[in-house]
Design a protein around this motif. Structure first.
Motif, PDB file in Angstrom:
ATOM      1  N   ARG A   1       7.832  25.558   8.720  1.00 19.34           N
ATOM      2  CA  ARG A   1       8.329  26.922   8.614  1.00 19.34           C
ATOM      3  C   ARG A   1       7.350  27.819   7.875  1.00 19.34           C
ATOM      4  NH1 ARG A   1      12.990  29.382   5.052  1.00 19.34           N
ATOM      5  NH2 ARG A   1      11.290  29.045   3.650  1.00 19.34           N
ATOM      6  N   ASN A   2       6.909  27.403   6.712  1.00 22.00           N
ATOM      7  CA  ASN A   2       6.057  28.265   5.904  1.00 22.00           C
ATOM      8  C   ASN A   2       4.719  28.590   6.567  1.00 22.00           C
ATOM      9  OD1 ASN A   2       8.165  28.103   4.146  1.00 22.00           O
ATOM     10  ND2 ASN A   2       7.112  26.870   2.624  1.00 22.00           N
ATOM     11  N   PRO A   3       3.943  27.591   7.017  1.00 22.50           N
ATOM     12  CA  PRO A   3       2.664  27.937   7.651  1.00 22.50           C
ATOM     13  C   PRO A   3       2.839  28.756   8.924  1.00 22.50           C
ATOM     14  CG  PRO A   3       2.708  25.616   7.057  1.00 22.50           C
ATOM     15  CD  PRO A   3       4.096  26.150   6.854  1.00 22.50           C
ATOM     16  N   ALA A   4       3.863  28.433   9.706  1.00 28.05           N
ATOM     17  CA  ALA A   4       4.072  29.169  10.959  1.00 28.05           C
ATOM     18  C   ALA A   4       4.409  30.630  10.687  1.00 28.05           C
ATOM     19  CB  ALA A   4       5.193  28.510  11.767  1.00 28.05           C
ATOM     20  N   ALA A   5       5.049  30.880   9.556  1.00 28.93           N
ATOM     21  CA  ALA A   5       5.402  32.261   9.219  1.00 28.93           C
ATOM     22  C   ALA A   5       4.191  33.053   8.731  1.00 28.93           C
ATOM     23  CB  ALA A   5       6.488  32.265   8.150  1.00 28.93           C
ATOM     24  N   HIS A   6       3.155  32.357   8.274  1.00 29.75           N
ATOM     25  CA  HIS A   6       2.014  33.052   7.677  1.00 29.75           C
ATOM     26  C   HIS A   6       0.719  32.950   8.475  1.00 29.75           C
ATOM     27  CE1 HIS A   6       4.384  33.868   4.116  1.00 29.75           C
ATOM     28  NE2 HIS A   6       4.746  32.593   4.097  1.00 29.75           N
ATOM     29  N   ASP A   7       0.539  31.865   9.211  1.00 33.11           N
ATOM     30  CA  ASP A   7      -0.706  31.671   9.958  1.00 33.11           C
ATOM     31  C   ASP A   7      -0.535  32.112  11.409  1.00 33.11           C
ATOM     32  OD1 ASP A   7      -1.897  30.588   7.755  1.00 33.11           O
ATOM     33  OD2 ASP A   7      -1.716  28.504   8.411  1.00 33.11           O
ATOM     34  N   PRO A   8      -1.586  32.626  12.011  1.00 35.58           N
ATOM     35  CA  PRO A   8      -1.501  32.997  13.432  1.00 35.58           C
ATOM     36  C   PRO A   8      -1.285  31.761  14.315  1.00 35.58           C
ATOM     37  CG  PRO A   8      -3.562  33.774  12.447  1.00 35.58           C
ATOM     38  CD  PRO A   8      -2.880  32.926  11.435  1.00 35.58           C
ATOM     39  N   ARG A   9      -0.568  31.958  15.403  1.00 36.63           N
ATOM     40  CA  ARG A   9      -0.288  30.880  16.354  1.00 36.63           C
ATOM     41  C   ARG A   9      -1.577  30.231  16.846  1.00 36.63           C
ATOM     42  NH1 ARG A   9       0.059  31.726  21.786  1.00 36.63           N
ATOM     43  NH2 ARG A   9       0.320  33.921  21.358  1.00 36.63           N
ATOM     44  N   LEU A  10      -2.635  31.010  17.008  1.00 38.09           N
ATOM     45  CA  LEU A  10      -3.899  30.466  17.503  1.00 38.09           C
ATOM     46  C   LEU A  10      -4.480  29.400  16.579  1.00 38.09           C
ATOM     47  CD1 LEU A  10      -5.590  33.774  18.710  1.00 38.09           C
ATOM     48  CD2 LEU A  10      -4.538  31.990  20.113  1.00 38.09           C
ATOM     49  N   ASN A  11      -4.165  29.483  15.283  1.00 33.18           N
ATOM     50  CA  ASN A  11      -4.694  28.520  14.318  1.00 33.18           C
ATOM     51  C   ASN A  11      -3.781  27.326  14.094  1.00 33.18           C
ATOM     52  OD1 ASN A  11      -6.797  30.307  13.980  1.00 33.18           O
ATOM     53  ND2 ASN A  11      -6.000  31.173  12.089  1.00 33.18           N
ATOM     54  N   ARG A  12      -2.587  27.328  14.699  1.00 31.18           N
ATOM     55  CA  ARG A  12      -1.619  26.263  14.458  1.00 31.18           C
ATOM     56  C   ARG A  12      -1.011  25.765  15.759  1.00 31.18           C
ATOM     57  NH1 ARG A  12      -0.434  24.443   9.972  1.00 31.18           N
ATOM     58  NH2 ARG A  12       1.600  23.786  10.649  1.00 31.18           N
ATOM     59  N   PRO A  13      -1.786  25.099  16.579  1.00 31.52           N
ATOM     60  CA  PRO A  13      -1.218  24.603  17.841  1.00 31.52           C
ATOM     61  C   PRO A  13      -0.169  23.517  17.576  1.00 31.52           C
ATOM     62  CG  PRO A  13      -3.413  23.715  17.505  1.00 31.52           C
ATOM     63  CD  PRO A  13      -3.177  24.713  16.400  1.00 31.52           C
ATOM     64  N   VAL A  14       0.908  23.561  18.349  1.00 29.64           N
ATOM     65  CA  VAL A  14       1.963  22.543  18.270  1.00 29.64           C
ATOM     66  C   VAL A  14       2.116  21.960  19.674  1.00 29.64           C
ATOM     67  CG1 VAL A  14       4.396  22.083  17.788  1.00 29.64           C
ATOM     68  CG2 VAL A  14       3.152  23.766  16.404  1.00 29.64           C
ATOM     69  N   ALA A  15       1.755  20.699  19.810  1.00 29.85           N
ATOM     70  CA  ALA A  15       1.864  20.021  21.107  1.00 29.85           C
ATOM     71  C   ALA A  15       3.321  19.650  21.373  1.00 29.85           C
ATOM     72  CB  ALA A  15       0.997  18.763  21.109  1.00 29.85           C
ATOM     73  N   ASP A  16       3.657  19.454  22.638  1.00 30.46           N
ATOM     74  CA  ASP A  16       5.026  19.094  23.014  1.00 30.46           C
ATOM     75  C   ASP A  16       5.486  17.823  22.306  1.00 30.46           C
ATOM     76  OD1 ASP A  16       5.283  21.304  24.608  1.00 30.46           O
ATOM     77  OD2 ASP A  16       5.111  20.218  26.502  1.00 30.46           O
ATOM     78  N   GLU A  17       4.621  16.833  22.193  1.00 26.70           N
ATOM     79  CA  GLU A  17       5.001  15.573  21.540  1.00 26.70           C
ATOM     80  C   GLU A  17       5.359  15.809  20.075  1.00 26.70           C
ATOM     81  OE1 GLU A  17       6.249  11.846  21.447  1.00 26.70           O
ATOM     82  OE2 GLU A  17       5.503  12.806  23.249  1.00 26.70           O
TER      83      GLU A  17
END
Length: 193
Positions: A154-170
């Motif tokens: 929650r915290n990093p996703a709220a502050h970092d751009p999506r481009l820097n935090r990829p989340v794979a389906d798995e």
């Protein structure tokens, strides 16, 4: 299933295609991205069907994902946006703790306030009786798990751009499975005033 029919509702196209593919895969067919039937390997088991259908939703159903988790992230899953699905799903636990207790805190402060023993020695939300050392350790571990999930998703996703935090389906599947376990424990938790 012509994609042009869903130009303004891509989530509806995705959901319908996934639902069809879950059934069609048993006879070696699937609906492709162009909305046309295509041949493929036939599945002989439900596990194979979920895998071959390439349906995140099917896998979530197979895993028995808790409905409260899905209530927070279904739109993002349908849009195939794992980053935002992980963020919204992580929020579900904190929102649930607020609903159970009426507290208005957030994050680690909320978890400490409602899951850790207060002045009375009893947490507001108890997942067990807290009588034995093992049960008290389990309660602390549960609180730590929730704090860790918040810190990680929650915290990093709220502050970092999506481009820097990829989340794979798995990874999303693993997170939603873990959050489902948390919600199941909260389903049977005792709430103190």
């Amino acid at each position: 299933m012509a994609p042009v029919r869903y130009a303004r509702q891509p989530g509806v196209f995705s959901r319908r295609r996934d639902d069809l593919n879950e059934v069609l895969v048993h006879v070696g067919l699937r609906v492709n991205d162009a909305g046309r039937l295509a041949r493929g390997a036939a599945a002989s088991t439900l596990d194979e069907a979920a895998q071959h259908a390439n349906s995140l939703r099917a896998e979530l159903r197979r895993r028995g994902t808790h409905p409260r988790v899905l209530a927070y992230c279904t739109q993002e899953i349908l849009a195939k946006n794992a980053f935002h699905a992980s963020l919204e799903a992580a929020k579900s636990v904190f929102d649930r703790l607020r609903q159970l207790t009426g507290e208005q805190l957030d994050g680690s402060r909320l978890v400490d306030a409602v899951l850790m023993p207060g002045a009375s020695g009893v947490p507001q939300v108890a997942i067990n009786t807290g009588v034995t050392t093992t049960e008290r350790d389990e309660q602390k571990g549960f609180a730590s798990l929730i704090k860790g999930l918040g810190s990680m998703y929650r915290n990093p996703a709220a502050h970092d751009p999506r481009l820097n935090r990829p989340v794979a389906d798995e990874e999303l599947l693993e997170l939603l499975t873990t959050l489902s376990m948390v919600h199941r424990r909260l389903d049977t938790a005792r709430t103190q005033p």
